[in-house]
Write an enzyme that holds these catalytic residues in place. Sequence first.
Site, PDB file in Angstrom:
ATOM      1  N   GLU A   1       1.267   0.002  -4.768  1.00 42.14           N
ATOM      2  CA  GLU A   1       0.206   0.936  -5.161  1.00 42.14           C
ATOM      3  C   GLU A   1       0.823   2.329  -5.172  1.00 42.14           C
ATOM      4  OE1 GLU A   1      -3.399   3.541  -3.483  1.00 42.14           O
ATOM      5  OE2 GLU A   1      -1.677   2.867  -2.340  1.00 42.14           O
TER       6      GLU A   1
ATOM      7  N   ASP B   1       0.829  -1.201   0.000  1.00 42.11           N
ATOM      8  CA  ASP B   1       0.000   0.000   0.000  1.00 42.11           C
ATOM      9  C   ASP B   1       0.871   1.261   0.000  1.00 42.11           C
ATOM     10  OD1 ASP B   1      -2.865   0.873   0.430  1.00 42.11           O
ATOM     11  OD2 ASP B   1      -1.945   1.902   2.124  1.00 42.11           O
TER      12      ASP B   1
HETATM   13  C1  NOJ Z   1      -4.692   2.824  -0.764  1.00 42.25           C
HETATM   14  C2  NOJ Z   1      -5.719   1.794  -0.561  1.00 42.25           C
HETATM   15  O1  NOJ Z   1      -5.980   1.127  -1.737  1.00 42.25           O
HETATM   16  C3  NOJ Z   1      -6.893   2.508   0.024  1.00 42.25           C
HETATM   17  O2  NOJ Z   1      -8.028   1.737  -0.026  1.00 42.25           O
HETATM   18  C4  NOJ Z   1      -6.488   2.906   1.409  1.00 42.25           C
HETATM   19  O3  NOJ Z   1      -7.530   3.552   2.068  1.00 42.25           O
HETATM   20  C5  NOJ Z   1      -5.288   3.843   1.332  1.00 42.25           C
HETATM   21  N1  NOJ Z   1      -4.256   3.336   0.495  1.00 42.25           N
HETATM   22  C6  NOJ Z   1      -4.708   4.099   2.687  1.00 42.25           C
HETATM   23  O4  NOJ Z   1      -4.183   2.906   3.220  1.00 42.25           O
END
Ligand code: NOJ
Length: 722
Positions: A268, A240
């Site tokens: 991500e 993440d």
């Molecule tokens: C990205 C995640 O995909 C999202 O759903 C999340 O709320 C944020 N990062 C914070 O962790």
Amino acid sequence: MRRALAAAVILLLLIPLVGAYQVPERGVVYQIMVDRFYDGNQSNNEPFYDPTHTNYRLYWGGDIEGLTEKLDYIASLGVSMIWVSPLNDNINRMAHGSAPYHGYWTRDYKRIEEHFGTWKDFLKLVEEARKRGICIVVDYVPNHSNPSTDGEFGALYDNGTKITDYFEDTKNATVNPITGIREDIYHHNGNIFTWSGIPLKYANLYGLADFNQLNPWVDSYLTEGAMLFANSGACGFRIDAVKHMELGWLETFYLRLYSERPLLIYGEYYSLSPERSDDLYELYRYSNVSPVLNIPIRADIVKTFGFVGSLETLSRTLEDYYSRFLYPNKQLNFLDSHDLIRFLNGARREDTVERFHMALALTMTLPGIPVIYYGDESYLVSKDGKGDPYNRPMMAFNNTTEAARIIRTLAELRKTNDALAFGDFKTLYANYSVWAFERTFGAHRLLVVMNKGSPAELSINIDWPDGTYVDVLYGAEMVVEKGKATVELPRNSFYVFHIEREQGEPLIGSLTPYTARPGQEILIAGAGFGSGGRVTIGGVEARVLSWNSTEILVEVPAINTGKAWLDVVVETGGKASNVAKLRYYSGNDVPALISLNASSVNLSRANLWIKGNLSELAEPRPLLRSSTGYYFTVAPLPKGAAFSVELYEGPYWGELRPLGVKLYGFVNSTVVVLREEPHATETAPTMPTTTIIHRPVGKNPLPYLLAALLLGAALIIWKKRG
Ligand code: NOJ
Ligand code: CA
Ligand code: CA
């Protein structure tokens, strides 16, 4: 006899076998939000549970047992990896009107969330999935724990023992003299207000308590937490918020996970356009953190199929995007996700479903590993709203739909056609509504043709053998004669033609991972490898652990080099393969804060970079300018290494200009000060650092007070000397 049998079994378990690991590019990922998938155990649903499934911000009952129960359903889609939403123990309170049903508000990285199950349940999931040829990719969140301003206020536990919370940590926090960041376990630098530079990585993302990963305790804690999943059989991680962490720390974190086994790790990096981000360049091009979700191109695909847009423009955008990567086939394509509006919830067209099928098929045939969001196969949408949290409705199970058939068919083709897994990407023809692209990997080929406008006949030049080819999705026919292919394309058609022939010479398609340090195993996938031969990495022969015609497992040797990228070559039957590039790290790496006193070298330039004589520093790294008068960056550096760097100046995405300044460093602590002269190794001075090892709450504070006093004294001495 029994002993011999036991010994044989143990031996078999110890010898890594090809086929023991997945080749990620030959697979498809199925993304699941655990709470919204299937309730396999009703005893773990409370508290904050909504049995009516109407309040999207409460728990709805899904758990690991439920997921395990539904593995046959998932396997029926032909997918081979499941990306599960974060499983770690989350806060036990509501925050900002929501329960942490999504899993992104961790309190304990060593435990499993009780709403989802136990470590035993996770082990069972891995084992049952393995029996079905599926492996588990875990979503892991090392950037932040949980909201700092509500709920449990950043409370953090180490396997049940409370370590700190955001208030407690504020009291312990001090300003790091090099970075100017107030920090202890967490950063205390407010919320991200500028989406670039220091705030991007050292401030709180929407109020989430932001970890100071350079604190050695935090570093080990987050690594140990991830290791628990790797040791329990996870085959990969979705990391993440990689955009909000120091790249150098992520590199060491990934290296430690990769030393377990050839994992698939993808990040991500939230960005709707690669050009507008400040450091996508280094992430994508220079480091081992580049497998990422293809977020920047997803909106272009949705717009073109769900609304309006030219396929010609889309083809150019995608070709440009993929050309930025050394391994575009290791990136991840997706259409829907838990963060964006589902295609079927957003698009408003008469032919939305047909266009959805086309877009789905496109994400499964482009370069990159496809991700299918749960429920895409059953046309799952919410009647209550569109984006987060309405893109997370309770799962509806239906694997008999047209979408499910498309997913299954293309997932099965991907297992046998390596042009899908490793092929290049070439547009043969594109206009507003018709597009034909070809992908080739040795003797495997793929031709994708589509038409989203009025019926058309497509006639293109192609060097395929004469014959009639049958599309894998609908059985449409394409005739090839003397280098000309002709195919009828009705409105909203999408056809996939393919060739699989024997590959005569060794051809490497991918390395998993494509980054390594000595002693690490990497999986080489491709074709024509025969039954044996040798592999060289940077000219040095690698130990072969197992070998078959499409997969080779090797151990990376120690190589005396200062290069970032090394050539990997497979030799078999007197023939040598193409060259694949391996991002090499010399080993023993620690995340080191490299700093440069701005006044000492009389520099006032905005964009400084360093490039050095270690593999780790062979690609340029940008320096950040701190409020305390330093330039700094974090890099993985081998403990005990002496090195030199040269300074450069230049913009992101632009040419770098050497400044003719050479500086020297020595890694005897995690803080490395660059100097103008090389110095004798053992006596190299170190900078004091405020990233001190943190104590669990409630233990005797005396040793820590003494350590703090010693550090303070060192700081005074250093200041006087400086
Ligand atoms: C990205 C995640 O995909 C999202 O759903 C999340 O709320 C944020 N990062 C914070 O962790
Ligand atoms: Ca449950
Ligand atoms: Ca951060």
